[in-house]
Design a protein around this motif. Structure first.
Motif, short mmCIF file in Angstrom:
data_model
loop_
_atom_site.label_atom_id
_atom_site.label_comp_id
_atom_site.label_asym_id
_atom_site.label_seq_id
_atom_site.Cartn_x
_atom_site.Cartn_y
_atom_site.Cartn_z
N GLY A 1 0.81 -1.21 0.00
CA GLY A 1 0.00 0.00 0.00
C GLY A 1 0.84 1.27 0.00
N LEU A 2 0.60 2.13 -0.97
CA LEU A 2 1.23 3.45 -1.03
C LEU A 2 0.28 4.46 -0.41
N ASN A 3 0.72 5.11 0.68
CA ASN A 3 -0.07 6.14 1.33
C ASN A 3 0.41 7.50 0.83
N ARG A 4 -0.36 8.12 -0.04
CA ARG A 4 0.04 9.39 -0.65
C ARG A 4 0.19 10.50 0.38
N ASP A 5 -0.53 10.41 1.47
CA ASP A 5 -0.48 11.46 2.49
C ASP A 5 0.77 11.38 3.36
N ALA A 6 1.53 10.29 3.27
CA ALA A 6 2.68 10.07 4.15
C ALA A 6 4.01 10.49 3.53
N GLY A 7 3.99 11.05 2.33
CA GLY A 7 5.23 11.47 1.69
C GLY A 7 5.92 10.31 0.96
N PRO A 8 7.10 10.54 0.39
CA PRO A 8 7.82 9.50 -0.35
C PRO A 8 8.12 8.29 0.54
N GLN A 9 8.01 7.10 -0.05
CA GLN A 9 8.19 5.87 0.71
C GLN A 9 9.19 4.95 0.01
N HIS A 10 9.92 4.18 0.82
CA HIS A 10 10.97 3.30 0.31
C HIS A 10 10.96 2.01 1.12
N SER A 11 10.80 0.87 0.44
CA SER A 11 10.77 -0.43 1.12
C SER A 11 11.61 -1.43 0.36
N ALA A 12 11.89 -2.56 1.03
CA ALA A 12 12.70 -3.61 0.42
C ALA A 12 12.09 -4.97 0.72
N LEU A 13 12.20 -5.88 -0.26
CA LEU A 13 11.81 -7.27 -0.08
C LEU A 13 13.04 -8.14 -0.32
N ARG A 14 13.20 -9.17 0.50
CA ARG A 14 14.27 -10.15 0.33
C ARG A 14 13.62 -11.53 0.28
N LEU A 15 13.83 -12.21 -0.83
CA LEU A 15 13.20 -13.50 -1.07
C LEU A 15 14.27 -14.57 -1.27
N ARG A 16 13.98 -15.77 -0.75
CA ARG A 16 14.90 -16.89 -0.99
C ARG A 16 14.11 -18.17 -1.16
N ALA A 17 14.36 -18.84 -2.29
CA ALA A 17 13.79 -20.16 -2.54
C ALA A 17 14.89 -21.18 -2.29
N GLU A 18 14.75 -21.95 -1.22
CA GLU A 18 15.80 -22.88 -0.85
C GLU A 18 15.77 -24.11 -1.74
N GLY B 1 -4.79 11.38 -0.93
CA GLY B 1 -4.94 12.36 -1.99
C GLY B 1 -3.62 12.82 -2.57
N GLY B 2 -3.70 13.49 -3.72
CA GLY B 2 -2.50 14.05 -4.34
C GLY B 2 -1.69 13.02 -5.10
N ALA B 3 -0.41 13.33 -5.25
CA ALA B 3 0.51 12.48 -6.00
C ALA B 3 1.39 11.70 -5.03
N GLY B 4 1.52 10.41 -5.26
CA GLY B 4 2.35 9.56 -4.40
C GLY B 4 3.65 9.20 -5.07
N LEU B 5 4.65 8.88 -4.24
CA LEU B 5 5.96 8.47 -4.75
C LEU B 5 6.48 7.35 -3.86
N ALA B 6 6.92 6.24 -4.50
CA ALA B 6 7.43 5.11 -3.73
C ALA B 6 8.52 4.40 -4.51
N ALA B 7 9.46 3.79 -3.76
CA ALA B 7 10.51 2.97 -4.34
C ALA B 7 10.48 1.61 -3.65
N LEU B 8 10.59 0.55 -4.43
CA LEU B 8 10.64 -0.81 -3.90
C LEU B 8 11.83 -1.52 -4.51
#
Length: 352
Positions: free
Chosen positions: A91-108, A124-131
């Motif tokens: 979920g990108l929350n446009r009201d919370a400002g720019p957001q940055h998250s990371a996922l780490r996956l491993r298939a053993e 509301g407004g324009a959202g910005l996120a990096a994953l």
């Protein structure tokens, strides 16, 4: 003059006048992270193997781009011999400002892991996120990753992916871009182990002033490795799309095969469509192919359908949707298809 950083730089530059040797973006200060929810708790555990050195498609500039902030990271690892599906709600929350998250996956070793991530936005407004997603695929394992992007007409999304496959490992990627004003999309797959494989099925639908900038690369170092990168999309209005696809056959990857194709439907004369397929070859015993089909609907097809009572607008919509539906059908999770694309689920049930 504002500082800019260059991302999505290809493995080998092409002619400068094409303006496709990377994309400049202004840095931003991340204020928080994407909301990530899931139900299957058995997936959540740290991998003992570091992924810091894993190359990603956007390149090394993402950390500087987001103001040097360390993103909040979620790690998911599938148990050996498992065949399981992990569904993530991003979920990108446009009201919370720019957001940055990371996922780490491993298939053993020996497991089959399916991860479906559905990204949407609220506020509301324009959202910005990096994953940024990094994944390790151990010997004989299979990782299927689906990333569905359902954003608004003013949102910006930076998607950075890096994967490494061990011997016999397989990575299957389905990427759907169904909304968002500006999307920067990078993917780098390292086929390090012998007989490892990578497939990418990309579908996009752009309109208005939308921008989509993609950099996909498959690096073959193991013997008898395989890759297939397929993109299919629709451009309307003044949309701008740049697709870079690079297959890199490194010395020692004898017997490897790589294919990349793109099929683009141009709905208006005002769109901008750039496709840069590249094959780099440092090994003799390999096979590499690339091709692109870019153009408008065939006039004979339009005449045939109009003569049977279909309006031109309906023909355009049907043909455009068909390209997206073809990629949706590649999603290896019937429950996701039923929830997000019910019209396809109904078609499948009717065919049984």
């Amino acid at each position: 003059m504002k500082e800019t950083l260059t991302v999505n730089q290809p493995l080998a530059n092409t002619y400068r006048w094409l303006r496709s040797n990377g994309t400049e973006i202004e840095p931003f200060q991340a204020k928080g992270s994407l909301a990530i929810a899931w139900e299957q708790d058995e997936f959540v555990r740290e991998s003992a193997v570091s992924m810091e050195d894993l190359k990603t498609g956007m390149g090394l500039e993402l950390k500087r781009l987001t103001g040097g902030a360390v993103p909040f990271s979620h790690s998911f690892t599938a148990e050996p011999c498992a065949d399981t599906v992990l569904r993530l709600r991003l979920g990108l929350n446009r009201d919370a400002g720019p957001q940055h998250s990371a996922l780490r996956l491993r298939a053993e070793t020996g497991c089959r892991m399916t991860v479906v991530a559905d990204l949407s936005a609220a506020g509301g407004g324009a959202g910005l996120a990096a994953l940024q997603t990094k994944a390790l695929i151990d010997e004989g394992a299979v990782l299927r990753l689906v990333l569905i992007q359902r954003l608004g007409a003013e949102d910006t999304f930076l998607n950075d992916l890096g994967v490494r496959c061990a011997e016999g490992g397989r990575f299957e990627y389905v990427r759907l871009i169904l909304g968002g004003h500006k999307t920067i999309d990078g993917c780098s797959a390292a086929l390090a182990g012998d007989r490892s494989a990578f497939t990418a099925e990309i579908g996009y639908r752009l309109g208005g002033e939308d921008l989509l900038d993609m950099n996909y690369e498959a690096v073959h170092t193991g013997k008898r490795t395989e890759c297939a990168i397929r993109a299919s999309g629709v451009l309307r209005d003044r949309a701008d799309k740049l697709f870079r696809g690079t297959i890199d056959f490194r010395k020692g990857c004898a017997g490897s095969v790589g294919n990349e194709t793109e099929d683009v439907l141009l709905m208006d004369d005002t769109v901008r469509c750039r496709t840069v397929p590249v094959i780099l070859c440092g090994e003799e015993d390999v096979e590499g192919n690339h091709g692109a089909t870019i153009g408008r609907l065939d006039e004979n097809l339009i005449y045939y359908l109009e003569s049977r009572g279909m309006a031109r607008e309906a023909i355009d919509e049907m043909c455009a949707q068909a390209r997206i539906d073809a990629v949706v059908r590649k999603i290896p999770d019937p429950e996701t298809i039923r929830k997000l694309f019910p019209w396809l689920a109904e078609d499948e049930e009717a065919a049984l």
